[in-house]
Write a protein that holds these residues in place. Structure first.
Motif, PDB file in Angstrom:
ATOM      1  N   ALA A  57       0.825  -1.210   0.000  1.00  0.00           N
ATOM      2  CA  ALA A  57       0.000   0.000   0.000  1.00  0.00           C
ATOM      3  C   ALA A  57       0.860   1.261   0.000  1.00  0.00           C
ATOM      4  N   VAL A  58       2.045   1.187   0.601  1.00  0.00           N
ATOM      5  CA  VAL A  58       2.979   2.320   0.603  1.00  0.00           C
ATOM      6  C   VAL A  58       3.640   2.455  -0.770  1.00  0.00           C
ATOM      7  N   VAL A  63       4.922   3.227  -7.405  1.00  0.00           N
ATOM      8  CA  VAL A  63       5.070   2.412  -8.619  1.00  0.00           C
ATOM      9  C   VAL A  63       4.159   2.958  -9.715  1.00  0.00           C
ATOM     10  N   ASN A  64       2.934   3.338  -9.371  1.00  0.00           N
ATOM     11  CA  ASN A  64       2.024   3.903 -10.378  1.00  0.00           C
ATOM     12  C   ASN A  64       2.610   5.163 -11.009  1.00  0.00           C
ATOM     13  N   GLN A  65       3.290   5.959 -10.218  1.00  0.00           N
ATOM     14  CA  GLN A  65       3.921   7.178 -10.722  1.00  0.00           C
ATOM     15  C   GLN A  65       5.153   6.845 -11.568  1.00  0.00           C
ATOM     16  N   ALA A  66       5.931   5.855 -11.142  1.00  0.00           N
ATOM     17  CA  ALA A  66       7.198   5.540 -11.808  1.00  0.00           C
ATOM     18  C   ALA A  66       7.049   4.661 -13.037  1.00  0.00           C
ATOM     19  N   LEU A  67       5.998   3.858 -13.101  1.00  0.00           N
ATOM     20  CA  LEU A  67       5.882   2.865 -14.160  1.00  0.00           C
ATOM     21  C   LEU A  67       5.972   3.448 -15.573  1.00  0.00           C
ATOM     22  N   PRO A  68       5.273   4.531 -15.905  1.00  0.00           N
ATOM     23  CA  PRO A  68       5.431   5.076 -17.265  1.00  0.00           C
ATOM     24  C   PRO A  68       6.865   5.493 -17.587  1.00  0.00           C
ATOM     25  N   LEU A  69       7.539   6.097 -16.619  1.00  0.00           N
ATOM     26  CA  LEU A  69       8.934   6.507 -16.839  1.00  0.00           C
ATOM     27  C   LEU A  69       9.834   5.289 -17.005  1.00  0.00           C
ATOM     28  N   LEU A  70       9.642   4.265 -16.185  1.00  0.00           N
ATOM     29  CA  LEU A  70      10.453   3.055 -16.291  1.00  0.00           C
ATOM     30  C   LEU A  70      10.257   2.384 -17.647  1.00  0.00           C
ATOM     31  N   ILE A  71       9.027   2.338 -18.100  1.00  0.00           N
ATOM     32  CA  ILE A  71       8.757   1.738 -19.416  1.00  0.00           C
ATOM     33  C   ILE A  71       9.498   2.515 -20.494  1.00  0.00           C
ATOM     34  N   THR A  72       9.474   3.834 -20.410  1.00  0.00           N
ATOM     35  CA  THR A  72      10.199   4.683 -21.371  1.00  0.00           C
ATOM     36  C   THR A  72      11.706   4.452 -21.277  1.00  0.00           C
ATOM     37  N   LEU A  96       4.516  -6.718  -7.214  1.00  0.00           N
ATOM     38  CA  LEU A  96       3.457  -5.704  -7.118  1.00  0.00           C
ATOM     39  C   LEU A  96       2.568  -5.715  -8.372  1.00  0.00           C
ATOM     40  N   ILE A  97       2.128  -6.885  -8.765  1.00  0.00           N
ATOM     41  CA  ILE A  97       1.353  -7.026 -10.005  1.00  0.00           C
ATOM     42  C   ILE A  97       0.090  -6.161  -9.986  1.00  0.00           C
ATOM     43  N   GLU A  98      -0.457  -5.911  -8.797  1.00  0.00           N
ATOM     44  CA  GLU A  98      -1.682  -5.115  -8.696  1.00  0.00           C
ATOM     45  C   GLU A  98      -1.487  -3.682  -9.174  1.00  0.00           C
ATOM     46  N   THR A  99      -0.240  -3.223  -9.211  1.00  0.00           N
ATOM     47  CA  THR A  99       0.023  -1.850  -9.647  1.00  0.00           C
ATOM     48  C   THR A  99      -0.036  -1.711 -11.160  1.00  0.00           C
ATOM     49  N   ILE A 100       0.023  -2.819 -11.865  1.00  0.00           N
ATOM     50  CA  ILE A 100      -0.012  -2.777 -13.327  1.00  0.00           C
ATOM     51  C   ILE A 100      -1.469  -2.786 -13.771  1.00  0.00           C
ATOM     52  N   LYS A 101      -1.925  -1.652 -14.233  1.00  0.00           N
ATOM     53  CA  LYS A 101      -3.308  -1.504 -14.692  1.00  0.00           C
ATOM     54  C   LYS A 101      -3.381  -1.970 -16.148  1.00  0.00           C
ATOM     55  N   LEU A 134       5.322 -11.533 -15.182  1.00  0.00           N
ATOM     56  CA  LEU A 134       4.061 -10.928 -15.598  1.00  0.00           C
ATOM     57  C   LEU A 134       3.021 -12.012 -15.889  1.00  0.00           C
ATOM     58  N   ALA A 135       3.410 -13.009 -16.658  1.00  0.00           N
ATOM     59  CA  ALA A 135       2.486 -14.096 -16.997  1.00  0.00           C
ATOM     60  C   ALA A 135       2.074 -14.878 -15.754  1.00  0.00           C
ATOM     61  N   GLU A 136       3.045 -15.191 -14.918  1.00  0.00           N
ATOM     62  CA  GLU A 136       2.751 -15.979 -13.720  1.00  0.00           C
ATOM     63  C   GLU A 136       1.820 -15.226 -12.765  1.00  0.00           C
ATOM     64  N   GLN A 137       2.138 -13.980 -12.490  1.00  0.00           N
ATOM     65  CA  GLN A 137       1.340 -13.214 -11.529  1.00  0.00           C
ATOM     66  C   GLN A 137      -0.036 -12.851 -12.078  1.00  0.00           C
ATOM     67  N   LEU A 138      -0.128 -12.497 -13.365  1.00  0.00           N
ATOM     68  CA  LEU A 138      -1.449 -12.237 -13.940  1.00  0.00           C
ATOM     69  C   LEU A 138      -2.274 -13.514 -13.972  1.00  0.00           C
ATOM     70  N   GLY A 139      -1.603 -14.659 -14.157  1.00  0.00           N
ATOM     71  CA  GLY A 139      -2.299 -15.944 -14.119  1.00  0.00           C
ATOM     72  C   GLY A 139      -2.912 -16.219 -12.760  1.00  0.00           C
ATOM     73  N   LEU A 140      -2.271 -15.741 -11.710  1.00  0.00           N
ATOM     74  CA  LEU A 140      -2.815 -15.912 -10.361  1.00  0.00           C
ATOM     75  C   LEU A 140      -3.982 -14.956 -10.097  1.00  0.00           C
TER      76      LEU A 140
END
Length: 183
Positions: A57-58, A63-72, A96-101, A134-140
Motif C-alpha cells: 500500500a505504501v 510504482v504507479n507514478q514511476a511505471l510510465p517513466l520506467l517503461i520509457t 506488485l502485479i496489482e500496480t499494473i493496470k 508478468l504471466a505468472e502473476q497475472l495468471g494468479l
C-alpha cells in the motif's frame, strides 16, 4: 559495486520495511532523469531494490507514478540503464502485479519488454524474466475463465510475445550452430 549496494539496500528494505521508503525516494527523484547514466542506473537500482519489504500500500502510488517513466527508460541509450530497468520491471511484475493496470500499463509494458528481446543478451534475460513474472502473476490474479473470472488481459498479447520469444530461441540456436557468423 552498484549490484552490491542494491543487494544491501534490498536486505535493508526487508529489515526496516516502510522506513526505507522516505529516505530513498528523494535520491531516486534527484537522479532518475540525470544526464549521467550512472545516476539514472543508480536511481533505478535503488527503486527496484526497495520493492520487497515495505507494505504494498505504501509502494503502490510510487510504482504507479514511476511505471510510465520506467517503461520509457527501456529505450535508454545506455545498456546498463536498460538492463537495470528491465530487472526493476521484472521485480514490479513479480511483487506488485496489482500496480499494473491492464488498460493503462499493460500494452506499453509488454511492448517495451518484447522490444527488449531484440537487445543484448543481458537485457533479453531480464526481459524474459519480467515476462515470466508478468504471466505468472497475472495468471494468479485472473484465474481461467471457467470459474467466471475475467479473461487474462495478457492473452491479447500472446501472439506477439510468443513470436518474439521464438525469435530469441532461433537467434540462440543460430549462434551456437555458428550460423550467425556465416553470411
Amino acid at each position: 559495486m552498484s549490484m552490491a549496494a542494491g543487494t544491501c539496500l534490498s536486505l535493508l528494505a526487508g529489515a526496516v520495511q516502510d522506513s526505507i521508503v522516505q529516505p530513498v525516494i528523494p535520491f531516486i527523484e534527484a537522479n532518475i532523469k540525470s544526464e549521467d547514466w550512472h545516476h539514472r542506473e543508480a536511481a533505478v537500482m535503488a527503486f527496484g531494490s526497495i520493492l520487497e519489504g515495505p507494505d504494498p500500500a505504501v509502494l503502490t502510488p510510487l510504482v504507479n507514478q514511476a511505471l510510465p517513466l520506467l517503461i520509457t527508460m527501456m529505450n535508454d541509450s545506455n545498456v546498463q540503464v536498460k538492463d537495470t530497468t528491465a530487472w526493476t520491471l521484472g521485480r514490479i511484475c513479480d511483487t506488485l502485479i496489482e500496480t499494473i493496470k491492464p488498460d493503462i500499463h499493460l500494452h506499453p509494458l509488454v511492448e517495451a519488454l518484447v522490444s527488449g528481446l531484440r537487445d543484448s543478451p543481458r537485457i533479453v534475460t531480464n526481459c524474459c524474466w519480467a515476462l515470466m513474472n508478468l504471466a505468472e502473476q497475472l495468471g494468479l490474479v485472473y484465474e481461467p475463465e471457467s470459474d467466471g473470472n475475467q479473461p487474462n488481459p495478457l492473452s491479447n498479447y500472446y501472439q506477439p510475445v510468443l513470436a518474439a520469444l521464438l525469435q530469441v530461441t532461433e537467434r540462440c540456436v543460430a549462434f551456437f550452430r555458428g550460423d550467425i557468423f556465416s553470411g
